[in-house]
Design a protein around this motif. Structure first.
Motif, PDB file in Angstrom:
ATOM      1  N   ARG A  32       0.502  -1.317  -0.158  1.00 20.24           N
ATOM      2  CA  ARG A  32      -0.085   0.025   0.046  1.00 20.24           C
ATOM      3  C   ARG A  32       0.632   1.409  -0.223  1.00 20.24           C
ATOM      4  N   VAL A  33       1.949   1.350  -0.607  1.00 24.46           N
ATOM      5  CA  VAL A  33       2.948   2.357  -1.019  1.00 24.46           C
ATOM      6  C   VAL A  33       2.225   3.208  -2.159  1.00 24.46           C
ATOM      7  N   LEU A  34       1.930   2.561  -2.958  1.00 22.71           N
ATOM      8  CA  LEU A  34       1.191   2.892  -4.201  1.00 22.71           C
ATOM      9  C   LEU A  34      -0.078   2.594  -4.297  1.00 22.71           C
ATOM     10  N   ASP A  35      -0.859   3.474  -4.681  1.00 19.13           N
ATOM     11  CA  ASP A  35      -2.506   3.357  -4.760  1.00 19.13           C
ATOM     12  C   ASP A  35      -2.975   2.987  -6.280  1.00 19.13           C
ATOM     13  N   GLN A  36      -3.119   1.565  -6.300  1.00 17.83           N
ATOM     14  CA  GLN A  36      -3.717   1.258  -7.681  1.00 17.83           C
ATOM     15  C   GLN A  36      -5.041   1.942  -8.111  1.00 17.83           C
ATOM     16  N   ARG A  37      -5.675   2.704  -7.599  1.00 19.91           N
ATOM     17  CA  ARG A  37      -6.383   3.410  -7.971  1.00 19.91           C
ATOM     18  C   ARG A  37      -6.180   4.856  -8.589  1.00 19.91           C
ATOM     19  N   ASN A  38      -4.679   4.986  -8.341  1.00 18.94           N
ATOM     20  CA  ASN A  38      -4.090   6.291  -9.186  1.00 18.94           C
ATOM     21  C   ASN A  38      -4.165   5.714 -10.773  1.00 18.94           C
ATOM     22  N   GLN A  39      -4.562   6.536 -11.391  1.00 25.34           N
ATOM     23  CA  GLN A  39      -4.582   6.264 -12.891  1.00 25.34           C
ATOM     24  C   GLN A  39      -3.254   6.170 -13.521  1.00 25.34           C
ATOM     25  N   ILE A  40      -2.340   6.734 -13.126  1.00 24.22           N
ATOM     26  CA  ILE A  40      -0.874   6.840 -13.865  1.00 24.22           C
ATOM     27  C   ILE A  40      -0.436   5.439 -13.406  1.00 24.22           C
ATOM     28  N   VAL A  41      -0.479   5.047 -11.846  1.00 25.20           N
ATOM     29  CA  VAL A  41       0.011   3.784 -11.516  1.00 25.20           C
ATOM     30  C   VAL A  41      -0.749   2.716 -12.257  1.00 25.20           C
ATOM     31  N   SER A  42      -1.824   2.637 -12.325  1.00 28.98           N
ATOM     32  CA  SER A  42      -2.497   1.618 -13.022  1.00 28.98           C
ATOM     33  C   SER A  42      -2.079   1.444 -14.210  1.00 28.98           C
ATOM     34  N   GLN A  43      -2.061   2.618 -14.910  1.00 28.22           N
ATOM     35  CA  GLN A  43      -1.824   2.530 -16.388  1.00 28.22           C
ATOM     36  C   GLN A  43      -0.489   1.769 -16.720  1.00 28.22           C
ATOM     37  N   ILE A  44       0.409   2.324 -15.994  1.00 28.84           N
ATOM     38  CA  ILE A  44       1.823   1.898 -16.037  1.00 28.84           C
ATOM     39  C   ILE A  44       1.949   0.347 -15.750  1.00 28.84           C
ATOM     40  N   TRP A  45       1.401   0.017 -14.512  1.00 31.46           N
ATOM     41  CA  TRP A  45       1.553  -1.272 -14.145  1.00 31.46           C
ATOM     42  C   TRP A  45       0.898  -2.304 -14.877  1.00 31.46           C
ATOM     43  N   LEU A  46      -0.614  -1.867 -15.654  1.00 32.67           N
ATOM     44  CA  LEU A  46      -1.292  -3.022 -16.328  1.00 32.67           C
ATOM     45  C   LEU A  46      -0.483  -2.912 -17.965  1.00 32.67           C
ATOM     46  N   SER A  47       0.069  -1.961 -18.259  1.00 31.99           N
ATOM     47  CA  SER A  47       0.881  -1.909 -19.468  1.00 31.99           C
ATOM     48  C   SER A  47       2.013  -2.811 -19.385  1.00 31.99           C
ATOM     49  N   ILE A  48       2.830  -2.633 -18.259  1.00 30.18           N
ATOM     50  CA  ILE A  48       3.807  -3.625 -18.116  1.00 30.18           C
ATOM     51  C   ILE A  48       3.441  -5.313 -18.237  1.00 30.18           C
ATOM     52  N   ARG A  49       2.179  -5.356 -17.235  1.00 28.33           N
ATOM     53  CA  ARG A  49       1.760  -6.752 -17.037  1.00 28.33           C
ATOM     54  C   ARG A  49       1.168  -7.454 -18.335  1.00 28.33           C
ATOM     55  N   ASN A  50       0.471  -6.421 -19.193  1.00 25.07           N
ATOM     56  CA  ASN A  50       0.025  -7.044 -20.519  1.00 25.07           C
ATOM     57  C   ASN A  50       1.294  -7.666 -21.298  1.00 25.07           C
ATOM     58  N   VAL A  51       2.317  -6.918 -21.169  1.00 26.61           N
ATOM     59  CA  VAL A  51       3.538  -7.211 -22.009  1.00 26.61           C
ATOM     60  C   VAL A  51       4.072  -8.760 -21.457  1.00 26.61           C
ATOM     61  N   LEU A  52       4.131  -8.623 -20.244  1.00 30.94           N
ATOM     62  CA  LEU A  52       4.800  -9.831 -19.548  1.00 30.94           C
ATOM     63  C   LEU A  52       3.938 -10.823 -19.216  1.00 30.94           C
ATOM     64  N   GLU A  53       2.685 -10.810 -19.349  1.00 28.70           N
ATOM     65  CA  GLU A  53       1.693 -11.820 -18.864  1.00 28.70           C
ATOM     66  C   GLU A  53       1.810 -12.929 -19.854  1.00 28.70           C
ATOM     67  N   PRO A  54       1.988 -13.092 -20.938  1.00 30.04           N
ATOM     68  CA  PRO A  54       2.236 -14.232 -22.059  1.00 30.04           C
ATOM     69  C   PRO A  54       3.381 -15.020 -21.473  1.00 30.04           C
ATOM     70  N   LEU A  55       4.452 -14.109 -21.307  1.00 32.37           N
ATOM     71  CA  LEU A  55       5.608 -14.908 -20.766  1.00 32.37           C
ATOM     72  C   LEU A  55       5.582 -15.678 -19.544  1.00 32.37           C
ATOM     73  N   TYR A  56       4.818 -14.922 -18.686  1.00 34.95           N
ATOM     74  CA  TYR A  56       4.469 -15.452 -17.260  1.00 34.95           C
ATOM     75  C   TYR A  56       3.379 -16.728 -17.052  1.00 34.95           C
ATOM     76  N   SER A  57       2.604 -16.610 -18.076  1.00 35.66           N
ATOM     77  CA  SER A  57       1.468 -17.720 -18.128  1.00 35.66           C
ATOM     78  C   SER A  57       2.052 -18.858 -18.721  1.00 35.66           C
ATOM     79  N   ARG A  58       3.151 -18.704 -19.413  1.00 37.70           N
ATOM     80  CA  ARG A  58       3.845 -20.249 -19.904  1.00 37.70           C
ATOM     81  C   ARG A  58       4.544 -20.479 -19.009  1.00 37.70           C
ATOM     82  N   ILE A  59       5.377 -19.689 -18.190  1.00 37.09           N
ATOM     83  CA  ILE A  59       6.330 -20.300 -17.155  1.00 37.09           C
ATOM     84  C   ILE A  59       5.468 -20.829 -16.050  1.00 37.09           C
ATOM     85  N   ARG A  60       4.266 -20.280 -15.582  1.00 35.37           N
ATOM     86  CA  ARG A  60       3.350 -20.643 -14.631  1.00 35.37           C
ATOM     87  C   ARG A  60       2.646 -22.052 -14.924  1.00 35.37           C
ATOM     88  N   SER A  61       2.500 -22.551 -16.287  1.00 38.69           N
ATOM     89  CA  SER A  61       2.026 -23.578 -16.914  1.00 38.69           C
ATOM     90  C   SER A  61       2.818 -24.959 -16.206  1.00 38.69           C
TER      91      SER A  61
END
Length: 94
Positions: A32-61
């Protein structure tokens, strides 16, 4: 051949930094240092997550289920380190 190796190396470095940023942001959100409701934080985090999630999901399998702790970023960083070491050792003369 040199250009291809340099491009692959640059992409691996970018992915490494994206994984590190993703882990740091997710930890800051969890503590809770960063608030996910903050639009800038949310946008940056979701953008990075969208790039990395295909790699993460293959590894998690093929990883075992761990409760509350995601090992996919650590495995991805280890894999990138291994690939960079192979490139450095085998293509050093380029």
């Amino acid at each position: 051949m040199v250009s291809l190796i340099q491009i692959i190396s640059a992409l691996l470095n970018i992915i490494t930094w994206l994984v590190i940023i993703d882990v740091v942001i997710s930890l800051l959100i969890q503590f809770r240092v960063l608030d996910q409701r903050n639009q800038i934080v949310s946008q940056i985090w979701l953008s990075i997550r969208n790039v990395l999630e295909p790699l993460y999901s293959r590894i998690r399998s093929f990883l075992p289920n761990t409760i509350g702790f995601d090992l996919a970023p650590a495995v991805l960083l280890f894999g990138i380190f291994a690939i960079q070491t192979i490139i450095r050792n085998n293509f050093n003369h380029y």
